[in-house]
Enzyme design. Structure first.
Site, short mmCIF file in Angstrom:
data_model
loop_
_atom_site.label_atom_id
_atom_site.label_comp_id
_atom_site.label_asym_id
_atom_site.label_seq_id
_atom_site.Cartn_x
_atom_site.Cartn_y
_atom_site.Cartn_z
CD GLU A 43 -11.54 -31.30 -3.79
OE1 GLU A 43 -12.34 -30.86 -2.94
OE2 GLU A 43 -11.86 -32.14 -4.65
CE LYS A 116 -13.74 -35.48 -5.17
NZ LYS A 116 -13.94 -33.99 -5.08
CB CYS A 153 -13.14 -33.58 -1.57
SG CYS A 153 -14.49 -32.49 -1.01
#
Lengths: 289, 289
Positions: A43, A116, A153
């Site tokens: 990331e 995300k 993540c």
């Protein structure tokens, strides 16, 4: 999709983007040289993990997808090597800022943009200061080397995300990551927890899963974080197939027969036996109704 | 809820219900003697696992909850020992048949009836022949020793079930089980897969999880199944805290501070950051819309 080789690479990030991107390209090339068809990098690989602090200066790091220099360079690399290459960026979109993943196909084209969905917030990981919760929904991307469920993540802690990608036809789950120590409690090590939750996703959805994390100690204004690496590849029963060390640059690979895994997934019967009529509470925050 | 000690017990089942229930009571008493507040026994403990075969004769094993002799006996035991005791039965309810769990509180009262929601079907595990998919929805039961999420065997493969129980306030997840070899493929051993998926539920929901499985080789008309035991207790990061052997009678226990775990669960932020607006596809079988 037949046989596919996946790779995860991990590295430390220094203050200079140029050096980080050089190292990233070097590792991606090393993975491709080992036969990888899909290479997952960590990331926000271009910079230190700036979310250690709440500092408005870091908004200047964000750039639009169109013309993004890291995306452009990695698109050339993906095309040259014939690999699928998801690239994590700090995205600016007019007045909005996202923690985004650009999925580059083996022809170098942008096949999907994922923002995300789940944004963490806590000591060392002040992401809600920078990123709006993503508005794209979960993405499953048809690429030359398979149908990929791509998330980022903190998304990796949510069974809902993994299951949704599986339901939408993902054959492999991919999670670029930046996770390490908890600055408020040096005794707290989440590496095992982190690994086991994703092994659970792989096993529950009967598909391979790849997580790429960063390494290295980074010093912020308010705290230090030591990223624990341990990037890994899990197989379709959640077993660990390959794992990197906690503190060294690494390239790990694993080869899977996606058709055989699809047959195994159907035979096990999990997706046949789901009960959507009983799952309504998943659409609440508080367990109601 | 403070400190609580949970136990899982496992045993082989012979042809006679009386002998099975004697052994079951002996093991439950042994667990209580080790300080257990909650004792989990295996799925359908009174009989061999008859679902190896599709044989209409076995419907005669089903009985209503009211007046059920195993439930009555275990209610006395729960009251005598002051323990919470979920009991798995083959339930007849007018014309319907269910794979049910009766949750007995420490006062011996029936606190909940749960009917297994996810019903497997495959060689050795012909459950769809016997059981309707449960109609109770997932159950979270307030007992003297904590708020328990109680499900049954195949339910343990579904992140949706674990998450729903967590959202409804469960502090511990409990799964009585009957799982072992795959008669169609002697090389296929799902024990690791089975364990990892439930470790994932514990870690993703930050709560202890208890699974009790049977042991022993049972011979049916059409096939044999060797149940692999390996009953286990996982902690709130999915770590294995206690695990029984594959092939021996066992009592395992673990002690947890449920208040400390609740604080850990809140601090980790998973439940804060869920995105129900993005989870609609979970209510489909095919990933739509």
């Amino acid at each position: 999709m037949g046989m596919v080789t996946v790779a995860a690479v991990q590295m430390a990030c220094g203050p200079g983007a140029d050096g980080n991107i050089e190292r990233m390209e070097h590792l991606v090339r090393a993975a491709a040289a080992q036969g990888a068809d899909i290479v997952l990098t960590q990331e926000l690989p271009a910079t230190p993990y700036f979310c250690k602090d709440q500092d408005p200066a870091f908004f200047a790091l964000a750039q639009p997808v169109a013309g993004h220099p890291l995306v452009a360079r990695m698109a050339d690399l993906a095309r040259t090597l014939g690999i699928v290459l998801p690239v994590s960026i700090f995205e600016r979109a007019n007045t909005a800022y996202f923690n985004s993943l650009v999925v580059l196909d083996a022809d170098g084209e942008v096949r999907a943009l994922y923002r995300k969905s789940h944004i963490p917030d806590g000591p060392g990981y002040q992401e809600k200061f920078y990123f709006s919760p993503g508005d794209t929904g979960f993405q499953v991307v048809q690429t030359r080397h398979g149908r990929l469920g791509c998330a980022v993540c903190w998304d990796q802690w949510f069974p809902e995300c993994a299951r949704t990608m599986a339901l939408k036809g993902a054959e492999i789950l991919l999670y670029p990551t930046a996770i390490g120590s908890e600055p408020q409690d040096p005794s707290w090590d989440s590496q095992g927890h982190w690994t086991r939750v994703m092994q659970g996703h792989a096993g529950a959805n009967l598909m391979p899963l790849v997580a790429a994390n960063r390494i290295g100690r980074e010093t912020g204004h308010s705290c230090d974080v030591t990223f624990y690496g341990s990037s890994f590849i899990a197989g379709p029963t959640g077993e660990i197939v390959a794992q990197a060390p906690r503190d060294a640059e690494a390239v790990i690979t694993a080869r899977f027969d996606l058709d055989a895994i699809a047959r195994q997934r159907a035979a096990w019967g999990i997706f046949r036996d789901r009960r959507p009529d009983l799952y309504g509470s998943l659409l609440s925050l508080d367990g109601g109704p």
